[in-house]
Scaffold this active site. Structure first.
Site, PDB file in Angstrom:
ATOM      1  N   CYS A   2      34.172  53.010   8.054  1.00  0.00           N
ATOM      2  CA  CYS A   2      33.518  52.160   7.059  1.00  0.00           C
ATOM      3  C   CYS A   2      34.594  51.278   6.441  1.00  0.00           C
ATOM      4  O   CYS A   2      35.776  51.443   6.718  1.00  0.00           O
ATOM      5  CB  CYS A   2      32.903  52.993   5.940  1.00  0.00           C
ATOM      6  SG  CYS A   2      31.749  54.233   6.510  1.00  0.00           S
ATOM      7  N   ARG A  28      34.036  46.756  10.324  1.00  0.00           N
ATOM      8  CA  ARG A  28      34.260  48.203  10.215  1.00  0.00           C
ATOM      9  C   ARG A  28      32.946  48.984  10.045  1.00  0.00           C
ATOM     10  O   ARG A  28      32.942  50.208  10.109  1.00  0.00           O
ATOM     11  CB  ARG A  28      35.160  48.513   9.010  1.00  0.00           C
ATOM     12  CG  ARG A  28      36.544  47.915   9.112  1.00  0.00           C
ATOM     13  CD  ARG A  28      37.383  48.381   7.951  1.00  0.00           C
ATOM     14  NE  ARG A  28      37.501  49.822   7.947  1.00  0.00           N
ATOM     15  CZ  ARG A  28      38.425  50.507   8.629  1.00  0.00           C
ATOM     16  NH1 ARG A  28      39.314  49.864   9.350  1.00  0.00           N
ATOM     17  NH2 ARG A  28      38.445  51.813   8.580  1.00  0.00           N
ATOM     18  N   TRP A  75      29.224  52.485   8.006  1.00  0.00           N
ATOM     19  CA  TRP A  75      28.837  52.839   9.374  1.00  0.00           C
ATOM     20  C   TRP A  75      28.517  54.318   9.305  1.00  0.00           C
ATOM     21  O   TRP A  75      29.408  55.153   9.164  1.00  0.00           O
ATOM     22  CB  TRP A  75      30.010  52.557  10.331  1.00  0.00           C
ATOM     23  CG  TRP A  75      29.678  52.811  11.756  1.00  0.00           C
ATOM     24  CD1 TRP A  75      30.013  53.907  12.491  1.00  0.00           C
ATOM     25  CD2 TRP A  75      28.976  51.939  12.636  1.00  0.00           C
ATOM     26  NE1 TRP A  75      29.545  53.775  13.775  1.00  0.00           N
ATOM     27  CE2 TRP A  75      28.905  52.582  13.893  1.00  0.00           C
ATOM     28  CE3 TRP A  75      28.371  50.688  12.493  1.00  0.00           C
ATOM     29  CZ2 TRP A  75      28.272  52.002  14.992  1.00  0.00           C
ATOM     30  CZ3 TRP A  75      27.749  50.120  13.591  1.00  0.00           C
ATOM     31  CH2 TRP A  75      27.706  50.776  14.818  1.00  0.00           C
ATOM     32  N   ASN A 101      35.732  56.224   2.974  1.00  0.00           N
ATOM     33  CA  ASN A 101      35.730  56.047   4.425  1.00  0.00           C
ATOM     34  C   ASN A 101      36.380  57.286   5.018  1.00  0.00           C
ATOM     35  O   ASN A 101      37.520  57.611   4.680  1.00  0.00           O
ATOM     36  CB  ASN A 101      36.536  54.798   4.806  1.00  0.00           C
ATOM     37  CG  ASN A 101      36.815  54.744   6.303  1.00  0.00           C
ATOM     38  OD1 ASN A 101      35.990  55.164   7.112  1.00  0.00           O
ATOM     39  ND2 ASN A 101      37.980  54.243   6.676  1.00  0.00           N
ATOM     40  N   GLY A 102      35.669  57.966   5.911  1.00  0.00           N
ATOM     41  CA  GLY A 102      36.234  59.165   6.539  1.00  0.00           C
ATOM     42  C   GLY A 102      35.157  60.217   6.689  1.00  0.00           C
ATOM     43  O   GLY A 102      33.957  59.930   6.562  1.00  0.00           O
ATOM     44  N   GLU A 481      34.775  54.822  36.277  1.00  0.00           N
ATOM     45  CA  GLU A 481      34.975  54.121  35.010  1.00  0.00           C
ATOM     46  C   GLU A 481      36.121  53.102  35.118  1.00  0.00           C
ATOM     47  O   GLU A 481      36.024  51.984  34.622  1.00  0.00           O
ATOM     48  CB  GLU A 481      35.226  55.144  33.880  1.00  0.00           C
ATOM     49  CG  GLU A 481      35.495  54.572  32.512  1.00  0.00           C
ATOM     50  CD  GLU A 481      34.410  53.631  31.986  1.00  0.00           C
ATOM     51  OE1 GLU A 481      33.325  53.549  32.571  1.00  0.00           O
ATOM     52  OE2 GLU A 481      34.690  52.937  30.995  1.00  0.00           O
ATOM     53  N   LYS A 485      35.718  49.014  34.507  1.00  0.00           N
ATOM     54  CA  LYS A 485      36.522  48.233  33.541  1.00  0.00           C
ATOM     55  C   LYS A 485      37.197  47.059  34.239  1.00  0.00           C
ATOM     56  O   LYS A 485      37.212  45.953  33.731  1.00  0.00           O
ATOM     57  CB  LYS A 485      37.600  49.089  32.863  1.00  0.00           C
ATOM     58  CG  LYS A 485      37.157  50.118  31.872  1.00  0.00           C
ATOM     59  CD  LYS A 485      36.625  49.562  30.576  1.00  0.00           C
ATOM     60  CE  LYS A 485      35.115  49.503  30.615  1.00  0.00           C
ATOM     61  NZ  LYS A 485      34.407  50.561  29.938  1.00  0.00           N
ATOM     62  N   GLU A 488      34.611  44.422  35.121  1.00  0.00           N
ATOM     63  CA  GLU A 488      33.953  43.822  33.962  1.00  0.00           C
ATOM     64  C   GLU A 488      34.884  42.878  33.193  1.00  0.00           C
ATOM     65  O   GLU A 488      34.459  41.832  32.708  1.00  0.00           O
ATOM     66  CB  GLU A 488      33.502  44.956  33.021  1.00  0.00           C
ATOM     67  CG  GLU A 488      32.755  44.497  31.787  1.00  0.00           C
ATOM     68  CD  GLU A 488      32.457  45.637  30.824  1.00  0.00           C
ATOM     69  OE1 GLU A 488      33.142  46.680  30.876  1.00  0.00           O
ATOM     70  OE2 GLU A 488      31.546  45.493  30.004  1.00  0.00           O
ATOM     71  N   HIS A 504      34.504  58.801  55.734  1.00  0.00           N
ATOM     72  CA  HIS A 504      33.136  58.572  56.218  1.00  0.00           C
ATOM     73  C   HIS A 504      32.781  57.080  56.214  1.00  0.00           C
ATOM     74  O   HIS A 504      31.616  56.716  56.098  1.00  0.00           O
ATOM     75  CB  HIS A 504      32.138  59.371  55.382  1.00  0.00           C
ATOM     76  CG  HIS A 504      32.391  60.843  55.451  1.00  0.00           C
ATOM     77  ND1 HIS A 504      32.233  61.573  56.600  1.00  0.00           N
ATOM     78  CD2 HIS A 504      32.852  61.715  54.520  1.00  0.00           C
ATOM     79  CE1 HIS A 504      32.561  62.835  56.389  1.00  0.00           C
ATOM     80  NE2 HIS A 504      32.945  62.949  55.122  1.00  0.00           N
ATOM     81  N   LYS A 605      23.474  40.344  27.572  1.00  0.00           N
ATOM     82  CA  LYS A 605      22.869  40.531  26.250  1.00  0.00           C
ATOM     83  C   LYS A 605      21.494  41.174  26.348  1.00  0.00           C
ATOM     84  O   LYS A 605      21.026  41.817  25.437  1.00  0.00           O
ATOM     85  CB  LYS A 605      22.733  39.178  25.560  1.00  0.00           C
ATOM     86  CG  LYS A 605      24.057  38.616  25.118  1.00  0.00           C
ATOM     87  CD  LYS A 605      23.870  37.857  23.804  1.00  0.00           C
ATOM     88  CE  LYS A 605      25.167  37.481  23.162  1.00  0.00           C
ATOM     89  NZ  LYS A 605      25.893  36.409  23.817  1.00  0.00           N
TER      90      LYS A 605
HETATM   91  C1  F6R Z   1      31.046  48.853  29.875  1.00  0.00           C
HETATM   92  C2  F6R Z   1      29.960  48.838  28.915  1.00  0.00           C
HETATM   93  C3  F6R Z   1      28.579  49.092  29.400  1.00  0.00           C
HETATM   94  C4  F6R Z   1      27.845  50.090  28.492  1.00  0.00           C
HETATM   95  C5  F6R Z   1      26.369  50.197  28.896  1.00  0.00           C
HETATM   96  C6  F6R Z   1      25.639  51.254  28.093  1.00  0.00           C
HETATM   97  O1  F6R Z   1      32.290  48.592  29.306  1.00  0.00           O
HETATM   98  O2  F6R Z   1      30.151  48.607  27.744  1.00  0.00           O
HETATM   99  O3  F6R Z   1      28.572  49.558  30.707  1.00  0.00           O
HETATM  100  O4  F6R Z   1      28.477  51.319  28.589  1.00  0.00           O
HETATM  101  O5  F6R Z   1      25.741  48.972  28.752  1.00  0.00           O
HETATM  102  O6  F6R Z   1      25.667  50.956  26.732  1.00  0.00           O
HETATM  103  P1  F6R Z   1      25.267  52.061  25.657  1.00  0.00           P
HETATM  104  O7  F6R Z   1      26.273  53.144  25.736  1.00  0.00           O
HETATM  105  O8  F6R Z   1      25.308  51.328  24.350  1.00  0.00           O
HETATM  106  O9  F6R Z   1      23.899  52.535  26.015  1.00  0.00           O
END
Ligand code: F6R
Length: 610
Positions: A2, A28, A75, A101-102, A481, A485, A488, A504, A605
């Site tokens: 927060c 934050r 938050w 905050n904490g 993962e 990254k 992306e 395979h 989005k």
């Molecule tokens: C990758 C990334 C996305 C989200 C995915 C799920 O860096 O940010 O792959 O992990 O869109 O999002 P959440 O976890 O918000 O459901």
């Protein structure tokens, strides 16, 4: 995470300054906001749930009298984002107000004790106990100064806090204290500030005093005094000049949110270890009773689920089915039933495919459990029980700190479940719990010792057209993962699969110089077979890049390049530290290629519903 803020002005009203500063701290947290001031012997307060602009439109946060005040942008961690849980929080008399905050770990015990002493609680937050503790100290000993009453109160707190306290007892002062949550003072010509972060006051002053853990601060129009909480010794510390632009300040001096959030992981992992036992217990009880368990998520959260399915299986002997949320309805929509349990994992709690899977399962009377970073999100509303992962808002587009926090929560769940089912010995349990506790330091060490090397690696491989990411067992998830990254953020086509699958088909792609990243946990059952996979790639001329444990000479000898993580990480926990170099690699590859890691090209989005 927060944002807290406080200020004392020699001239003018504090409320508009607090409002503007909270706006600058909105990164934050932004689910509720509140401001309190003191004027002519009275405390004035406005607060509500919602974003600052929305709350201001209705309440006019600037319209509070007085030149001294505190504020908060929240938050949620304890208690949903509702008006009643918005800060500041008061004691029974309304004479003391606190922003925090904490996470106070022992708040349930303190609350019970205070309620037994006749205190009345109105919120479901951990913060409210602080106001009542201060009240209690002043009631018992009216001679105490406000600073002493706060000191005695914070001595009873376990957990993390940065607080600012305003009280009618000494209406010209703000008392702050810090333990493991950021706190900084701003020293202006005719004003003084306290805040979670420098950007809150940077427009007014660039003179800052950083506060350390275990310190208490008394702010007044005359300046500031720093004391040690432990023994009240006075600390002398002069302000430093901060030469950040406001844009740099929001990122705490980091060039991008992604790298800031990668570096936040030791702290976020510490927070995740402060999970409320009660919720871990409840969720593990549901998992224990379920006849089938689906772990449902998208993207990075799905990778956390994939790793978790190994944890549940290895530690608690519970088979679970990790499923991409986008596939769930098609694949399981008809078979899911009243005996099924869905653990939906979503950082945002708003991802459309995850919610669709949850909705479908709910209609078929399945039990819905949630793991999310966003208390108040749709997922928290539709879950029978949910647990907040406590990573703080994720501003960078790439999920980094939220991935490792999700893994940490699920490791804690797997351990709980294992204990419940009597599946591992007490010794093994203690060993793993202790290793989990030390992961924040392990992650800190990796960042500290390997970041420079990873930067050089990114420069060396920046022209590579494609990468393989390979792991075995639980680190298949880490490989997926790492690949996500890199694609992306740096737009490098990448392929990941369990290393045993190489022969395979995929191995036919390999030619001299083809970069293959291996995730090589040392402890556990996969090390030997993974070495076989490294050898088969090496035989075809691949460039071997290993993420390996310090002192793993066998892997080192086979590697063209290697990144080292500290020794002695149990395989079942290894995706947490092993993910860090992969996040850093994606970040530095993006920079090498001239991309902004905070602004992916095709930001999807449409995947979240708000
Ligand atoms: C990758 C990334 C996305 C989200 C995915 C799920 O860096 O940010 O792959 O992990 O869109 O999002 P959440 O976890 O918000 O459901």
């Amino acid at each position: 995470m927060c944002g807290i803020f406080g200020c004392i002005l020699n001239e003018g009203n504090a409320a508009p300054v607090i409002h503007a500063s909270l706006k600058r701290l909105e990164y934050r947290g932004y689910d509720s906001v509140g401001v309190a001031t003191i004027h002519n012997g009275k405390i004035y307060m406005k607060k509500d749930q919602g974003k600052i602009d929305d709350v201001h439109r209705i309440l006019d946060l600037d319209d509070l009298p007085g030149s001294i005040g505190i504020g908060h942008t929240r938050w949620a961690t304890h208690g949903a984002p509702l008006k009643v849980n918005a800060h500041p929080h008061s004691d029974c008399t309304g004479q003391i107000v606190v922003v925090h905050n904490g996470i106070i770990e022992n708040f349930s015990e303190l609350k019970l004790e205070l309620e037994n002493n006749g205190h009345n609680f109105v919120s479901r937050t951990d913060t409210e106990v602080i106001a009542h503790l201060i009240e209690e100290n002043l009631e018992k000993n009216p001679e105490l100064s406000l600073a002493d009453a706060v000191t005695e109160a914070v001595k009873r707190l376990e957990g993390s806090y940065a607080i600012a306290v305003l009280s009618m007892k000494e209406p010209d002062k703000i008392v702050c204290a810090r333990n493991e949550s950021p706190l900084v003072l701003g020293v202006g010509e005719n004003s003084i500030y306290c805040a979670s972060d420098i950007p809150a006051f940077l427009q007014a002053t660039n003179k800052a005093v950083l506060i350390n853990d275990g310190e208490l601060i008394i702010l007044s129009s005359k300046g500031y005094e720093i004391r040690k909480i432990r023994d009240a010794t006075v600390v002398t510390r002069e302000p430093e000049v901060v030469d950040w632009t406001p844009e740099m300040a929001v990122k705490q001096g980091y060039p991008h949110f992604m790298i800031k959030e990668i570096h936040e992981q030791p702290a976020t992992l510490r927070n995740t270890l402060r999970m409320q036992e009660h919720y871990l217990d409840l969720i593990s009880t549901f998992l224990d009773r379920a006849s089938e368990v689906f772990l449902v998520a998208c993207g990075t959260s799905y990778h956390a689920c994939l790793a978790a399915s190994y944890m549940f299986s290895k530690l608690a002997f519970l088979p679970t089915y990790p499923v991409f949320a986008s596939e769930f309805v098609e694949q399981h929509g008809k078979s899911v039933n009243i005996d099924s349990t869905i653990l939906a994992v979503s950082q945002s709690g708003e991802t459309a495919d995850t919610l669709a899977a949850v909705n479908c399962s709910q209609q078929r009377a399945a039990t819905i459990l949630g793991l999310t970073n966003t208390i108040g999100s749709t997922l928290t509303r539709v879950s029978r029980v949910y647990i907040g992962q406590q990573s703080g808002p994720e501003i960078g587009v790439a999920a980094t700190k939220t991935f490792t926090s999700q893994l940490s929560v699920m490791a804690q769940l797997a351990l709980k479940l294992s204990k419940k089912r009597g599946k591992i010995s007490q010794d093994e349990m203690d060993y793993l719990a202790e290793k989990l506790e030390t992961l924040p330091e392990t992650v800190e060490t990796i960042i500290l010792t390997q970041e420079e090397k990873i930067k050089q690696l990114a420069s060396k491989y920046k022209d590579a057209k494609i990468f393989f990411f390979l792991g075995r067992g639980i680190n298949t998830a880490t490989a997926y993962e790492g690949r996500l990254k890199l694609m992306e953020i740096a737009y490098v086509p990448s392929i990941a699969f369990p290393a045993g699958e190489s022969k395979h088909g995929p191995i036919s792609l390999i030619e001299p110089g083809f970069p293959v990243i291996f995730i090589c946990a040392k402890d556990g059952s996969t090390h030997k077979t993974l070495i076989g996979n490294i050898m088969e790639m090496k035989a075809r001329g691949a460039s071997i890049i290993s993420i390996m444990e310090e002192g793993d000479e066998e892997v080192k000898a086979l590697s063209d390049d290697y990144i080292e993580v500290p020794k002695g990480i149990p395989e079942v926990l290894s995706p947490i530290p092993f993910a860090i170099p992969l996040q850093l690699l994606a970040y530095y590859m993006a920079l090498e290629k001239g991309y902004n890691p905070d602004m992916p090209r095709n930001l999807a989005k449409s995947v979240t519903v708000k």
